[in-house]
Design a protein around this motif. Structure first.
Motif, PDB file in Angstrom:
ATOM      1  N   UNK A  79       5.945 -30.570  37.478  1.00 33.98           N
ATOM      2  CA  UNK A  79       5.144 -31.627  38.085  1.00 33.98           C
ATOM      3  C   UNK A  79       5.980 -32.898  38.084  1.00 33.98           C
ATOM      4  N   UNK A  80       5.529 -33.876  38.847  1.00 31.29           N
ATOM      5  CA  UNK A  80       6.223 -35.141  38.823  1.00 31.29           C
ATOM      6  C   UNK A  80       6.038 -35.860  37.499  1.00 31.29           C
ATOM      7  N   UNK A  81       6.868 -36.837  37.235  1.00 31.70           N
ATOM      8  CA  UNK A  81       6.780 -37.630  36.017  1.00 31.70           C
ATOM      9  C   UNK A  81       6.592 -39.103  36.368  1.00 31.70           C
ATOM     10  N   UNK A  82       6.464 -39.936  35.353  1.00 32.32           N
ATOM     11  CA  UNK A  82       6.230 -41.366  35.594  1.00 32.32           C
ATOM     12  C   UNK A  82       7.489 -42.078  36.075  1.00 32.32           C
ATOM     13  N   UNK A 125       0.596 -48.391  35.606  1.00 30.94           N
ATOM     14  CA  UNK A 125       1.198 -47.741  34.435  1.00 30.94           C
ATOM     15  C   UNK A 125       1.876 -46.416  34.795  1.00 30.94           C
ATOM     16  N   UNK A 126       1.719 -46.000  36.045  1.00 28.54           N
ATOM     17  CA  UNK A 126       2.353 -44.765  36.548  1.00 28.54           C
ATOM     18  C   UNK A 126       2.023 -43.550  35.678  1.00 28.54           C
ATOM     19  N   UNK A 127       0.764 -43.378  35.382  1.00 30.19           N
ATOM     20  CA  UNK A 127       0.365 -42.249  34.531  1.00 30.19           C
ATOM     21  C   UNK A 127      -0.844 -41.487  35.082  1.00 30.19           C
ATOM     22  N   UNK A 172      15.506 -32.142  46.002  1.00 32.92           N
ATOM     23  CA  UNK A 172      14.246 -32.207  45.254  1.00 32.92           C
ATOM     24  C   UNK A 172      14.003 -33.663  44.872  1.00 32.92           C
ATOM     25  N   UNK A 173      12.750 -34.083  44.962  1.00 30.84           N
ATOM     26  CA  UNK A 173      12.381 -35.464  44.650  1.00 30.84           C
ATOM     27  C   UNK A 173      11.026 -35.443  43.961  1.00 30.84           C
ATOM     28  N   UNK A 174      10.905 -36.185  42.867  1.00 31.49           N
ATOM     29  CA  UNK A 174       9.611 -36.269  42.192  1.00 31.49           C
ATOM     30  C   UNK A 174       9.455 -37.644  41.567  1.00 31.49           C
ATOM     31  N   UNK A 175       8.218 -37.988  41.247  1.00 27.80           N
ATOM     32  CA  UNK A 175       7.948 -39.282  40.634  1.00 27.80           C
ATOM     33  C   UNK A 175       6.483 -39.647  40.726  1.00 27.80           C
ATOM     34  N   UNK A 176       6.138 -40.881  40.389  1.00 29.66           N
ATOM     35  CA  UNK A 176       4.737 -41.323  40.428  1.00 29.66           C
ATOM     36  C   UNK A 176       4.363 -41.840  41.816  1.00 29.66           C
ATOM     37  N   UNK A 177       3.073 -41.810  42.091  1.00 29.54           N
ATOM     38  CA  UNK A 177       2.539 -42.443  43.292  1.00 29.54           C
ATOM     39  C   UNK A 177       1.744 -43.670  42.837  1.00 29.54           C
ATOM     40  N   UNK A 178       2.203 -44.843  43.222  1.00 24.90           N
ATOM     41  CA  UNK A 178       1.555 -46.079  42.757  1.00 24.90           C
ATOM     42  C   UNK A 178       1.845 -47.212  43.719  1.00 24.90           C
ATOM     43  N   UNK A 234       5.837 -33.915  43.517  1.00 29.12           N
ATOM     44  CA  UNK A 234       7.136 -33.238  43.487  1.00 29.12           C
ATOM     45  C   UNK A 234       7.302 -32.560  44.834  1.00 29.12           C
ATOM     46  N   UNK A 235       8.445 -32.805  45.469  1.00 29.87           N
ATOM     47  CA  UNK A 235       8.692 -32.291  46.812  1.00 29.87           C
ATOM     48  C   UNK A 235      10.109 -31.733  46.873  1.00 29.87           C
TER      49      UNK A 235
END
Length: 413
Positions: A250-253, A307-309, A293-299, A314-315
């Motif tokens: 999964x994506x992370x912060x 707080x990006x939590x 590959x790219x992942x991260x928070x959506x904010x 993840x794409x």
């Protein structure tokens, strides 16, 4: 995703899928639980203690309290590493990090508090390996580091199942299955259609397709692989032969991304023995497997999920280009044989049989003169069929083989 799709539309689809997936797919998710007992130095239970469990990758936090028996449990946690914090009046705060939680395998974290004030903290790093005592399931867990560091032909993570004793394949790992499916795995002697594969809890085997997978996950998106071979719980239904369960990341912060390419080129290869003997250069063999590959928070900075939590993505995409030349070495009728002249077979040293082979007249069972079939006896249909055979390559003879050809083959995905 089609690369020609407008970027805004692709992002919209991705956001909807990511936002809805925790709600609509939770029933199929490979989640697990963390539980334990909280006690004081004398071994007495500590009811009403505050317990906090935080995902170290996403900072997602769940809180609970111990019950009258000093017991706590937090369910439906995605796989990953967790920090467990415990505090109670009259005791020092206890923090244990790097508690690994695997898919569908419950983890126990028992804590013994020390007398003191909550302003004091005891920090403990969990052991790298723990004994799994919550279930009698017999299986093997392939972790992220193994997935990343092992050489995989075609980067198909399904091959990693063969690291578990009792799992074998009818195909060699040196072969490349462009379909990137199951490669005919057999678990403990069972048939290939007697096991089931799951991607994040969802069944990934085609119905009535002999265990064939609907596809293969990108290696870089796989967090871990579970291979269950015996004594697994009733929740793992649908199969008597075994379970292969892939858990995706999964994506992370924090944002992460990578671009990669794995390639093979005939310019870096040695020539094959047969082509080298035939005086032919190396055949073309060019393999390119590339992606990102790219992942991260959506904010929205300063507006939402600062707080990006809360929400992550993840794409990834991957392509395969496989261009090769297949060399075929065969035996075909000689130019003389194509006219009915088999006189060369009267030579005991002929390369085709290595002995004298007479051609008999079917009307009297006597050999034709000089092993030559008269032109008037030749079948027009037979001559037409003979023309479908390729002609021998002039000057080429390898044993009894007098013909070779190289044909290009291109596979794209």
């Amino acid at each position: 995703m089609n690369m020609k799709t407008p970027l805004w539309r692709a992002w919209l689809v991705m956001l909807v899928v990511v936002a809805l997936s925790p709600l609509s797919l939770r029933g199929q998710s490979d989640t697990a639980q963390i539980s334990g007992f909280i006690k004081d130095p004398t071994g007495a239970i500590v009811p009403g203690a505050d317990v906090s469990i935080r995902n170290e990758a996403t900072s997602l936090e769940r809180k609970t309290q111990t019950n009258a028996s000093g017991y706590f449990v937090v369910v439906s946690l995605p796989p990953g590493f967790y920090t467990v914090s415990v505090q109670a009046t009259g005791f020092k705060r206890y923090v244990t990090t790097q508690n690994k939680l695997d898919a569908n395998l419950a983890t126990t974290v028992d804590v013994t508090l020390e007398v003191g004030t909550v302003t004091e903290t005891i920090e403990v790093v969990a052991a790298a390996a723990t004994v799994q005592s919550e279930t009698a399931t017999v299986g093997r867990l392939i972790e992220t580091t193994q997935i990343q560091n092992m050489m995989l032909n075609g980067r198909n993570p399904i091959w990693l199942a063969m690291l578990k004793a009792g799992v074998r394949s009818g195909s060699s790992t040196a072969s490349f299955s462009f379909g990137l499916t199951t490669a005919g795995l057999s678990i403990n002697g069972g048939r290939s259609q007697d096991f089931v594969m799951n991607f994040d809890g969802a069944v990934a085997v085609r119905t009535r397709a002999n265990g064939t997978s609907i596809g293969a996950a990108d290696v870089d998106t796989v967090q871990e692989i579970q291979i269950l071979t015996a004594n697994y719980n009733a929740e793992y239904g649908r199969s008597a032969g075994g379970q292969i369960r892939l858990v995706t990341k999964s994506g992370t912060r924090d944002f992460h991304g990578s671009v990669y390419e794995y390639f093979r080129n005939d310019k870096l290869d040695a020539n094959s023995w047969s082509r080298n003997r035939a005086g032919q250069d190396r055949s073309a063999r060019r393999f390119n497997q590339f992606g990102y590959i790219l992942d991260g928070p959506i904010y929205i900075p300063g507006k939402w999920n600062t707080d990006r939590n809360k929400l992550f993505f993840l794409w990834s995409q991957e392509w395969v280009r496989f261009r090769q030349e297949s060399t075929s070495i065969q035996t075909v009728p000689s130019m003389a044989m194509r006219t009915g002249n088999f006189s060369e077979l009267l030579d005991a040293a002929n390369p085709f049989f290595g002995r004298v082979v007479p051609v008999n007249d079917p009307t009297n069972n006597q050999p034709f003169a000089n092993n030559v079939i008269p032109a008037a006896r030749l079948s027009r249909n037979g001559l037409g069929f003979l023309r479908s055979y390729p002609e021998p390559v002039p000057g080429f003879l390898l044993g009894r083989n007098n013909f070779f050809q190289t044909r290009p083959t291109t596979s794209l995905s």
